[in-house]
Design an enzyme around this catalytic site. Structure first.
Site, short mmCIF file in Angstrom:
data_model
loop_
_atom_site.label_atom_id
_atom_site.label_comp_id
_atom_site.label_asym_id
_atom_site.label_seq_id
_atom_site.Cartn_x
_atom_site.Cartn_y
_atom_site.Cartn_z
N SER A 1 0.84 -1.20 0.00
CA SER A 1 0.00 0.00 0.00
C SER A 1 0.88 1.26 0.00
O SER A 1 1.77 1.38 -0.85
CB SER A 1 -0.94 -0.06 1.22
OG SER A 1 -1.90 0.94 1.17
N ASP B 1 -9.03 -6.27 -4.50
CA ASP B 1 -8.58 -4.99 -3.93
C ASP B 1 -9.03 -3.88 -4.87
O ASP B 1 -8.52 -3.74 -5.98
CB ASP B 1 -7.05 -5.01 -3.81
CG ASP B 1 -6.49 -3.74 -3.19
OD1 ASP B 1 -7.25 -2.77 -2.99
OD2 ASP B 1 -5.28 -3.73 -2.91
N HIS C 1 -8.25 -4.92 -0.12
CA HIS C 1 -6.92 -4.35 0.11
C HIS C 1 -6.25 -4.96 1.34
O HIS C 1 -5.02 -5.07 1.39
CB HIS C 1 -7.06 -2.83 0.27
CG HIS C 1 -5.76 -2.10 0.33
ND1 HIS C 1 -4.81 -2.21 -0.66
CD2 HIS C 1 -5.25 -1.22 1.24
CE1 HIS C 1 -3.75 -1.44 -0.36
NE2 HIS C 1 -4.00 -0.85 0.79
#
Lengths: 386, 386
Positions: A157, A322, A355
């Site tokens: 991320s 995601d 995610h």
């Protein structure tokens, strides 16, 4: 709490703090005259300091990536599934460094630490930091530890953005880059989600323009709302369907505005827990760093030209469900790396977990990650010594 | 404002109000002793009252679906692109009825209207209404207008849920159902988005547990945040990319927490505009009606069994980039209708506009919609007369 430390854990760990006196000129033009970085290390640094792996954390992460601080801890560090003896980032082979980024709230200099000029907490006066500022400060931490070149820099991320930045800012200082569930820059939709979260915090009357500590209060409501929204978007529609569906808390509708569906209660719980453990100004800063990240902007918006500066090899990973950092965004990174003639491996992992998948022990994910890290280990130069 | 009324507009329209004295027992068990419904009509009701079309509105809609209230209006009703002479819902052929739902804030009984028992605004005491309550009240309005059977009942999003409910609650009272960008029930993700929006409102200190009118204030901040989030999720990632990308308001980053990206300014503007025109308690009520809607729950969660009660024909429409009411959800409705042996037409329209697409003049959408409505017109029984 662990009754006994599991065999594949790095065990009990103690954070360390380094104070940096050398001023740091930030992307914004502001200067941090001095600052602290808190970090943990797992495994042993080899003689020629060539087996070090840097872990870059995401929005709400910190330096406590693996192991336990005490036998009273009820859970290990945030990436314990990936870091430890025999795990993907194998501490039998690697010396792992995890730090809390500047602007954080877990021990590194940030809004809750004392501004040496005023003797009071920085609060909203702490400068807005960019991903490149984190990478610069991480390079200085590497200098302190005597690490000239990382075997790998790894992150998911917002952490993956730091990895990308490392690859072009200090191309000679890493051999491998592992970029997980990330993006070359945020989309308008992602920026919009961040802004809605920031508004929830900023408009909480307890926020006091960021000076809540001076007012002996915390903007818990705003931070809770921001986290509820964040958390919701890190899950997939499918994962929420499987986990909660339309299940009711009390088995029936009450026709009231109190949470009635399980999914509402779950988000309330997650939001409340977060609202007391995390600093609101840090949340604001971290989301801004996400919004700003756009390394190609310095290269006529040409990501190929941008990444052509890298010298390392890459592993890029994404997850099917995601939707905040979708596989398409990872594919953009991969395509640019291929066009820049870089060595890149890519896998899109089947997962229902949105995610959040990058933090979870998904077998195929950890298998691919492990296999790549074994290659990283095989690349460690032997002999020599410092 | 229109310099002159366009030829394909229904022109100047005047809302009408009907007061209902017959008590309405709601899904929740509570009873509304009496209530008002405000509505508009476009076109002429034929002699045997067989050409009437009911428009059901979505979360923030109202009775003003087409035309202008005065020459000073700067825009027409919310679905003017679809309702008018020669348009999809052709007012040369149909008598169109659009109302504001119970619990609304545009003239029908709702939180801002006066509770006859107390002489004060209902505020949070207005009962939570369900989609079936709206349909019951709409049937009573049909009775008042002498309409025994609708040529069609039409709606998008939450409006589409009302259409589905009509088809099973009053199967003999409609010949066609047009269900656009809707779902047989909300997913956990959708409920979660609604709850985050409600929290933004409920936690605004100006909300006063819904009694803001008594406190001479409005929870504008909370309503703004709720709308920012809603609006953002009604757009697609692609639409936002095309409309805003990462464009900066002032052409450069300021490293501040004020909105810097165009997308942030846009959402602020939309949120602010909404926060003064819409009632917060109504927003809370409408999102609850969305959450609760689940007609199959009364039939062992069997949507086929549920829809087997319908007697009308169906048009179901969805839009490719609508992720809050995705094509998959429309497909569930279509599959259930096919299994229930109903006559159903379905199209998934290519569009970049996310959920908002159902309000936009997208040529292929309006073509398919028009073609179906021509079939509806051809089905109007002729002769007879009241």
């Amino acid at each position: 709490m662990p009754e006994q430390i599991p065999n594949d854990s790095v065990g009990l760990v103690t954070p360390q703090i380094h104070h940096f006196d050398q001023p740091l000129t930030l992307r914004s033009g502001r200067v941090l005259p001095s600052y602290d970085l808190v970090y943990e290390t797992y495994g042993e640094l080899n003689a020629d300091k060539s087996n070090a792996v840097l872990i870059c954390h995401a929005l709400s992460g910190d330096h406590h990536a693996a192991g336990y601080h005490s036998m009273e801890d009820n859970k290990p560090g945030w990436w314990d599934s990936a870091i430890g003896p025999g795990k993907a980032i194998d501490t039998n082979r690697f010396f792992v460094v995890a730090l809390n980024n500047l602007g954080g709230c877990s021990g590194s200099s940030g809004p809750i630490s004392i501004n040496p000029d005023s003797g009071k907490p920085w609060g909203p006066e702490f400068p807005i930091v960019a991903v490149r500022d984190w990478v610069t400060s991480q390079a200085r931490l590497a200098d302190v530890l005597g690490i000239q070149q990382w075997a790998a820099v790894v992150g998911g991320s917002l952490g993956g953005m730091q990895v990308l930045r490392w690859s072009i800012q200090y191309p000679e200082r890493l051999r491998h880059a592992v970029v997980i569930a990330s993006a070359p820059k945020l989309s308008a939709q992602n920026i919009a989600f961040n802004e809605v979260a920031r508004q929830a915090i900023a408009k909480d009357p307890e926020f006091h323009d960021g000076n809540y500590l001076e007012h002996n209060t915390l903007p818990k409501t705003g931070l809770m709302q921001a986290r509820m929204l964040g958390h919701l978007t890190y899950l997939s529609d499918d994962a929420m369907k499987q986990k909660f569906g339309r299940e009711l808390k009390e088995g029936k509708l009450n026709y009231s505005f109190a949470p009635e569906f399980q999914v509402e209660s779950y988000l309330h719980y997650q939001g409340e827990k977060f609202s007391t453990r995390f600093d609101a100004n840090t949340y604001m800063l971290m989301t801004k760093a996400l919004d700003y990240f756009d390394p190609a902007a310095d290269y006529d918006n040409d990501l190929v030209q941008c990444l052509s500066h890298a010298r390392c090899e890459f592993l890029v990973l994404s997850f099917t469900t995601d939707w905040r950092f979708s596989p398409e965004r990872s594919q953009e990174i991969v395509d640019a790396l291929i066009h820049a003639d870089k060595n890149v491996s890519y896998a899109c992992i089947e997962s229902d977990n949105g995610h959040d998948a990058f933090l979870l022990p998904i077998p195929r994910y950890l298998d691919i990650f492990s296999a790549y890290m074994q290659r990283v280990a095989a690349d460690i130069p032997t002999g020599g010594g410092a």
